[in-house]
Enzyme design. Structure first.
Site, short mmCIF file in Angstrom:
data_model
loop_
_atom_site.label_atom_id
_atom_site.label_comp_id
_atom_site.label_asym_id
_atom_site.label_seq_id
_atom_site.Cartn_x
_atom_site.Cartn_y
_atom_site.Cartn_z
N ARG A 47 -28.35 31.31 36.41
CA ARG A 47 -27.11 31.65 36.29
C ARG A 47 -26.08 31.64 37.21
O ARG A 47 -26.36 32.13 37.99
CB ARG A 47 -26.53 32.55 35.86
CG ARG A 47 -28.01 32.98 34.55
CD ARG A 47 -28.11 33.84 33.84
NE ARG A 47 -29.24 34.05 32.54
CZ ARG A 47 -29.68 35.23 32.19
NH1 ARG A 47 -29.34 36.15 32.48
NH2 ARG A 47 -30.47 34.95 31.49
N GLY A 84 -22.86 33.14 19.78
CA GLY A 84 -21.19 32.04 19.52
C GLY A 84 -20.25 32.96 18.29
O GLY A 84 -19.70 32.31 18.42
N ARG A 122 -17.86 35.11 17.34
CA ARG A 122 -16.80 35.78 17.41
C ARG A 122 -16.06 35.79 15.93
O ARG A 122 -15.00 36.49 15.94
CB ARG A 122 -16.00 34.42 18.20
CG ARG A 122 -16.65 33.85 19.65
CD ARG A 122 -16.54 35.60 20.27
NE ARG A 122 -17.50 35.00 22.02
CZ ARG A 122 -18.92 35.50 21.90
NH1 ARG A 122 -19.50 35.19 20.89
NH2 ARG A 122 -19.39 35.35 22.72
N LYS A 153 -37.45 37.30 18.79
CA LYS A 153 -36.32 36.53 19.76
C LYS A 153 -36.07 35.42 20.46
O LYS A 153 -37.10 35.78 21.60
CB LYS A 153 -35.26 37.86 19.65
CG LYS A 153 -34.32 37.41 20.23
CD LYS A 153 -33.32 38.55 20.85
CE LYS A 153 -32.21 38.30 21.29
NZ LYS A 153 -32.03 37.39 22.62
N SER A 207 -31.86 32.05 18.34
CA SER A 207 -30.83 32.62 19.70
C SER A 207 -31.97 31.12 20.57
O SER A 207 -32.73 30.59 21.10
CB SER A 207 -31.38 34.10 20.02
OG SER A 207 -31.24 34.36 21.39
N GLN A 213 -35.19 45.64 21.81
CA GLN A 213 -35.36 44.40 22.51
C GLN A 213 -36.77 44.80 24.01
O GLN A 213 -36.56 45.53 24.48
CB GLN A 213 -34.06 43.68 23.05
CG GLN A 213 -34.62 41.82 23.88
CD GLN A 213 -34.78 42.30 25.24
OE1 GLN A 213 -34.49 43.74 26.13
NE2 GLN A 213 -35.21 41.76 25.77
N LEU A 214 -37.72 43.61 23.61
CA LEU A 214 -38.80 43.90 24.10
C LEU A 214 -39.30 42.52 25.28
O LEU A 214 -38.98 41.90 25.20
CB LEU A 214 -40.01 44.20 23.18
CG LEU A 214 -41.41 44.79 24.67
CD1 LEU A 214 -41.48 45.98 25.54
CD2 LEU A 214 -42.63 44.01 23.11
N THR A 230 -38.64 39.23 23.05
CA THR A 230 -37.55 38.09 23.83
C THR A 230 -39.04 37.24 24.34
O THR A 230 -39.72 37.48 25.07
CB THR A 230 -36.30 38.96 25.17
OG1 THR A 230 -35.83 39.67 24.09
CG2 THR A 230 -36.29 36.97 25.48
#
Ligand code: GLV
Length: 385
Positions: free
Chosen positions: A182, A305, A307, A248, A270, A145-146, A173
């Site tokens: 956050r 999400g 699971r 992504k 995503s 992943q970049l 990304t």
């Protein structure tokens, strides 16, 4: 204290310690207990009101099945091919940053577990183990992943190192020109613990994260990550690597078409685990729009999400070629290290196999759009009654 009471306490605490894990979500509570608050909050949090965080799960629960019966399901084949690589199931590992905060073995443990399950691991740019270190854990199919840094020399060097270390694709990304807000990280003054580094950047003087007045990671991103990233850079990336590029962070038809026009080998639907733009739709809600726009020209994957094995099935029924899991891996890592990650992959595999059997599907190509019903279709059929 009476001996009966002591016996009761021994039994209760004994059973808590040996609590049998029966689904991947159960690892979160254990991780929460074990990890420092700053670390747990970093992994668990979404952006702002965390609406998208909740919705990533809830949207799955609104999709129902239309199972087919009386089909011989004594043999089920879950194997698939991703970018030409054969894997045992359409369940892969998403990039999650700084895994050594969860467990001393961090990304090594994840790499070994993925390889044992014969599936793909995606290593984060912000891993606490380098591309070379992860490659040295043994064979395995791995993507990198970049994040694109302002200093393009840094990016070029890193991509070359990933290529040399045998990584098979770049997951670029594209949803992080700035870090999402956050709030737990702001309150905790989140920063990478001083005994760890962002290992891929260690020799480039970018491996440490300073403490900041808010989130140390948000400040790091503001200082280093290129906000001007655009479609031109997707082309530029192709000029410095022959690896296929997965874009992504796509959640619209428009960006799907642009991704394909600009040379993407695949798309990952995503919303960054709901950590970037709050009130972005759940990825399972956005998936079908992207799949339709892609018109089968490139594979479409999903993260966010997942699971349950039923979630994997729903994503495939809506046209995904596979899914990636993020938080379940870090929570299992925190709880039980490599064994935990192995168990997460095994549990999802078993659940997915059971879902296929109970829906009458013996291979992935048998999973169709008709095997599920979405909320809008349900409302439509109810309003026709
Ligand atoms: C890492 O990619 C993060 O979003 O924290």
């Amino acid at each position: 204290m009476s001996s009966l009471r002591v016996l009761f306490l021994v039994i209760v605490s004994g059973s808590a310690a040996n609590m049998e894990i029966t689904n991947v979500s159960e690892y979160e509570a254990i991780a929460k207990q074990k990890l420092p608050k700053m670390v747990y909050d970093y992994y668990a949090s979404g952006a702002e009101d965390q609406w998208t965080l909740k919705e990533n799960r809830e949207a799955f629960s609104r999709i129902l099945f239309r199972p087919r019966i009386l089909i011989d399901v004594s043999k089920i084949d879950m194997t698939t091919t991703v970018l030409g690589f054969k894997i045992s199931m359409p369940i892969m590992i998403a990039p999650t940053a700084m895994q050594k905060m969860a467990h001393p073995e961090g990304e090594y443990a994840t790499a070994r577990a993925a390889s044992a399950a014969n599936t793909i691991m995606t290593l984060s740019s912000w891993a606490t183990s380098s591309v070379e270190e992860v490659a040295s854990t043994g064979p395995g199919i791995r993507f990198f992943q970049l994040y694109v840094y302002k200093d393009r020399n840094v990016v070029e060097q890193l991509v070359r190192r990933a290529e040399r270390a045998g990584f098979k694709a770049i997951a670029l990304t594209v949803d992080t020109p700035r870090l999402g807000r956050r709030e737990a990280d702001i309150k905790n003054r989140f920063t990478l613990p001083p005994f760890l580094t962002l290992k891929n950047f260690e020799g480039l003087d970018l491996g440490k994260m300073d403490k900041a007045d808010d989130s140390g990671l948000a400040s790091y991103v503001a200082g280093q990550i290129d906000r001007s990233l655009s479609w031109r850079d997707v082309k530029w990336l192709q000029s410095i690597t022959t690896l296929p590029i997965l874009v992504k962070g796509v959640i619209t038809a428009e960006d799907t078409r642009l991704s394909i026009q600009n040379g993407a080998a695949g798309i990952i639907v995503s919303n960054h685990g709901a950590r970037q733009l709050d009130y972005a739709p759940a990825t399972i809600t956005a998936l079908e729009e992207v799949v339709k726009a892609a018109q089968g020209r490139v594979p479409v994957f999903l993260d966010g999400g997942v699971r349950r094995g039923t979630d994997v099935f729903k994503a495939l029924a809506l046209g995904a070629s596979g899914i990636f899991i993020g938080r379940p891996v870090v929570f299992a890592l925190a709880s039980e290290g490599e064994a935990g990650v192995r168990k997460v992959l095994q549990m999802l595999r078993d659940e997915f196999e059971l879902t296929m059997a109970l829906s009458g599907c013996t291979s992935l190509s048998k999973i169709t759009r008709n095997h599920i019903v979405t909320p809008s279709e349900l409302n439509h059929s109810i309003s026709r009654l």
